[in-house]
Design a protein around this motif. Structure first.
Motif, PDB file in Angstrom:
ATOM      1  N   SER A 215       0.997  -1.578  -0.209  1.00 46.92           N
ATOM      2  CA  SER A 215       0.020   0.053  -0.290  1.00 46.92           C
ATOM      3  C   SER A 215       1.000   1.433  -0.173  1.00 46.92           C
ATOM      4  O   SER A 215       0.409   2.040  -0.500  1.00 46.92           O
ATOM      5  CB  SER A 215      -1.014   0.135   0.679  1.00 46.92           C
ATOM      6  N   GLN A 216       2.288   1.340   0.803  1.00 39.19           N
ATOM      7  CA  GLN A 216       3.344   2.535   0.793  1.00 39.19           C
ATOM      8  C   GLN A 216       3.664   2.635  -0.423  1.00 39.19           C
ATOM      9  O   GLN A 216       3.817   3.687  -0.983  1.00 39.19           O
ATOM     10  CB  GLN A 216       4.102   2.066   1.412  1.00 39.19           C
ATOM     11  N   GLN A 218       2.010   2.429  -3.568  1.00 37.87           N
ATOM     12  CA  GLN A 218       0.538   2.032  -4.610  1.00 37.87           C
ATOM     13  C   GLN A 218       0.540   3.729  -3.720  1.00 37.87           C
ATOM     14  O   GLN A 218      -0.166   4.930  -5.010  1.00 37.87           O
ATOM     15  CB  GLN A 218      -0.275   1.071  -4.547  1.00 37.87           C
ATOM     16  N   LYS A 219       0.681   4.649  -2.631  1.00 39.61           N
ATOM     17  CA  LYS A 219       0.274   5.538  -2.392  1.00 39.61           C
ATOM     18  C   LYS A 219       1.392   6.567  -3.036  1.00 39.61           C
ATOM     19  O   LYS A 219       1.267   7.644  -2.917  1.00 39.61           O
ATOM     20  CB  LYS A 219       0.021   5.729  -0.849  1.00 39.61           C
ATOM     21  N   LEU A 220       2.889   5.551  -3.473  1.00 40.90           N
ATOM     22  CA  LEU A 220       3.843   7.221  -3.294  1.00 40.90           C
ATOM     23  C   LEU A 220       3.885   7.449  -4.826  1.00 40.90           C
ATOM     24  O   LEU A 220       3.401   6.506  -6.124  1.00 40.90           O
ATOM     25  CB  LEU A 220       5.097   5.992  -3.524  1.00 40.90           C
ATOM     26  N   ILE A 221       3.784   8.503  -5.377  1.00 40.01           N
ATOM     27  CA  ILE A 221       3.710   9.066  -6.288  1.00 40.01           C
ATOM     28  C   ILE A 221       5.265   9.859  -7.482  1.00 40.01           C
ATOM     29  O   ILE A 221       6.265   9.805  -7.321  1.00 40.01           O
ATOM     30  CB  ILE A 221       2.997  10.900  -6.874  1.00 40.01           C
ATOM     31  N   GLU A 314       6.209  12.245   1.962  1.00 41.34           N
ATOM     32  CA  GLU A 314       4.905  13.465   1.313  1.00 41.34           C
ATOM     33  C   GLU A 314       4.903  13.290  -0.038  1.00 41.34           C
ATOM     34  O   GLU A 314       4.380  13.809  -1.045  1.00 41.34           O
ATOM     35  CB  GLU A 314       3.889  13.989   2.134  1.00 41.34           C
ATOM     36  N   VAL A 372       3.627   2.147  -9.440  1.00 41.75           N
ATOM     37  CA  VAL A 372       4.137   3.204  -9.199  1.00 41.75           C
ATOM     38  C   VAL A 372       3.265   4.619  -9.642  1.00 41.75           C
ATOM     39  O   VAL A 372       3.474   4.715 -11.151  1.00 41.75           O
ATOM     40  CB  VAL A 372       5.283   3.699  -8.785  1.00 41.75           C
ATOM     41  N   PRO A 373       2.212   5.026  -9.075  1.00 43.52           N
ATOM     42  CA  PRO A 373       1.216   6.257 -10.081  1.00 43.52           C
ATOM     43  C   PRO A 373       1.942   6.940 -10.293  1.00 43.52           C
ATOM     44  O   PRO A 373       2.557   7.326 -10.349  1.00 43.52           O
ATOM     45  CB  PRO A 373       0.393   6.869  -8.962  1.00 43.52           C
ATOM     46  N   SER A 396      10.577   2.789  -5.726  1.00 48.25           N
ATOM     47  CA  SER A 396       9.964   3.294  -4.681  1.00 48.25           C
ATOM     48  C   SER A 396      10.106   2.419  -3.264  1.00 48.25           C
ATOM     49  O   SER A 396      10.581   2.816  -2.217  1.00 48.25           O
ATOM     50  CB  SER A 396       7.994   3.249  -4.865  1.00 48.25           C
TER      51      SER A 396
END
Length: 405
Positions: A215-216, A218-221, A314, A372-373, A396
């Motif tokens: 989940s970390q 996948q949240k990282l841009i 962030e 990664v998005p 990531s």
């Protein structure tokens, strides 16, 4: 099939008659001096040196074998022998042998066993396994090797032996080879409830590993860009890449906040429409050839990539590529750009381990990775990084595993 001379060496070795095996090997070398450079001969020479207690000679032969041989079976046996040499003495014999990896993943440490026996059956699995409250027992996590700095050889050896005792499909020598190359490495992946006890045991043994949640990742841009500028007063601006034509606001950051430059060279490809012949086979009929248009990968040439990792947890990963970069005020050349960036943030660590990682992405476990998005995308006619999903994932992991908790 081995030739008769090698077969006699193998039979004597398998029967535990190491003196006879060495005598057969020396006889072979006297008859055929040119055979000394053959991988099977070198393998048995190293194995026999190890059995006779000549550790230095055995290690020298096996290391040389790993460097020059391309025989998979020989390489596998040589790695196993070197791994045994690196350990302190032979493993204790047991009538019911259980590998260290199976023991670490299935058995419960004594301190936790008493706790679990006394716990109620209705107690959540996360509480039983000691997971943090926000973690789900079934979520996918990655055990990552991530030392803060390059370790000395004795410390590398200690960590490699410890990891080989706990992890499946690994050996101490191969792990040490990767440690010398530097960078992060995914050691194991699985459910959080299963890997958490292993992670705690390795941390207690002072092995520098981290547990990274899917989940970390996948949240990282990951933000691809096309321009980087120095705004003065210690600030820089990063212009995101736009393939749709609309302008995007620049991302401002402090040069002092850049902690790492992950610099990679990789092959670039494009997606092109090509006519492909497809054979269709039906029962009780002749095969029919049909021509269809399909999108296929066409390899171009090598491209350069540089990811900027910032200290802010962030912050996105800022990615530059020589295919998208529009130029910089000092010089448009990629080498000059890298020198200029390093001058702007001399405190940043330069990490080139992505080159080593991309050599390993052919392995099956890299085919289904959390992506990664992107803030943008590469259209089919534009070159893109071959193995780009894997490199995003790797970048990531490096980013997250070095963030301070």
């Amino acid at each position: 099939m081995l030739e008769p001379s090698l077969e006699t060496i193998k039979n004597a070795y398998d029967q535990g008659d190491y003196n006879q095996a060495m005598a057969n090997l020396q006889a072979l070398l006297q008859e055929q001096p040119e055979a000394k450079d053959r991988p099977p001969v070198q393998l048995y020479l190293g194995l026999l040196y190890a059995q006779q207690g000549q550790r230095q000679e055995a290690e020298a032969v096996l290391r040389r074998l790993l460097q020059y041989s391309h025989n998979r079976q020989v390489l596998h046996l040589a790695r196993q022998a070197l791994s045994t040499l690196l350990k302190d003495g032979p493993a204790p014999a047991s009538s019911t042998q259980v590998s260290p990896a199976q023991a670490s993943l299935t058995q419960t440490p004594p301190a936790q066993a008493s706790t679990q026996e006394s716990s109620s059956p209705a107690e959540p699995a996360s509480v039983q396994s000691g997971l943090p409250e926000s973690w789900e027992p079934a979520e996918l996590v990655f055990l990552v090797w991530s030392p803060a700095e390059t370790l000395e050889r004795p410390e590398q050896q200690r960590c490699a032996v410890t990891l080989a005792q706990h992890l499946p499909s690994t050996d101490a020598y191969t792990l040490q080879l990767h440690m010398r190359r530097g960078g992060a490495r995914v050691l194991h992946q699985g459910e959080a409830a299963h890997l958490w006890p292993l992670y705690q045991a390795l941390r207690q043994a002072q092995v520098p590993v981290q547990l990274v949640r899917s989940s970390q990742v996948q949240k990282l841009i990951l933000l691809p860009g096309q321009q980087l500028r120095d705004e003065g007063d210690g600030w820089g601006s990063f212009q995101p890449l736009s393939v749709t034509g609309d302008s995007k606001p620049a991302y401002r950051f402090a040069w002092a906040s850049v902690r790492r430059l992950l610099i990679t060279s990789a092959r670039m490809t494009t997606l092109q429409v090509r006519e492909v012949e497809i054979q269709q086979t039906r029962p009780w009929s002749k095969p029919q050839t049909q021509i269809e248009e399909k999108m296929v990968e066409v390899v171009q040439d090598y491209g350069q990539v540089c990811d900027l990792h910032l200290a802010d947890p962030e912050a996105p990963i800022l990615r530059l590529s020589d295919r998208d970069f529009a130029g910089n005020s000092p010089a448009p050349a990629w080498e000059h750009l890298m020198t200029w960036i390093q001058n702007q943030c001399p405190q940043a660590e330069v990490d080139r381990s992505g080159d080593v990682f991309l050599q390993e992405i052919i392995r099956p476990e890299w085919r289904n990775l959390p992506t990664v998005p992107w803030s943008g995308y590469y259209p089919p006619e534009q070159p893109y990084l071959r193995g780009g999903t894997a490199l995003q994932f790797y970048s990531s992991l490096v980013y997250l595993s070095h963030q301070k908790s």
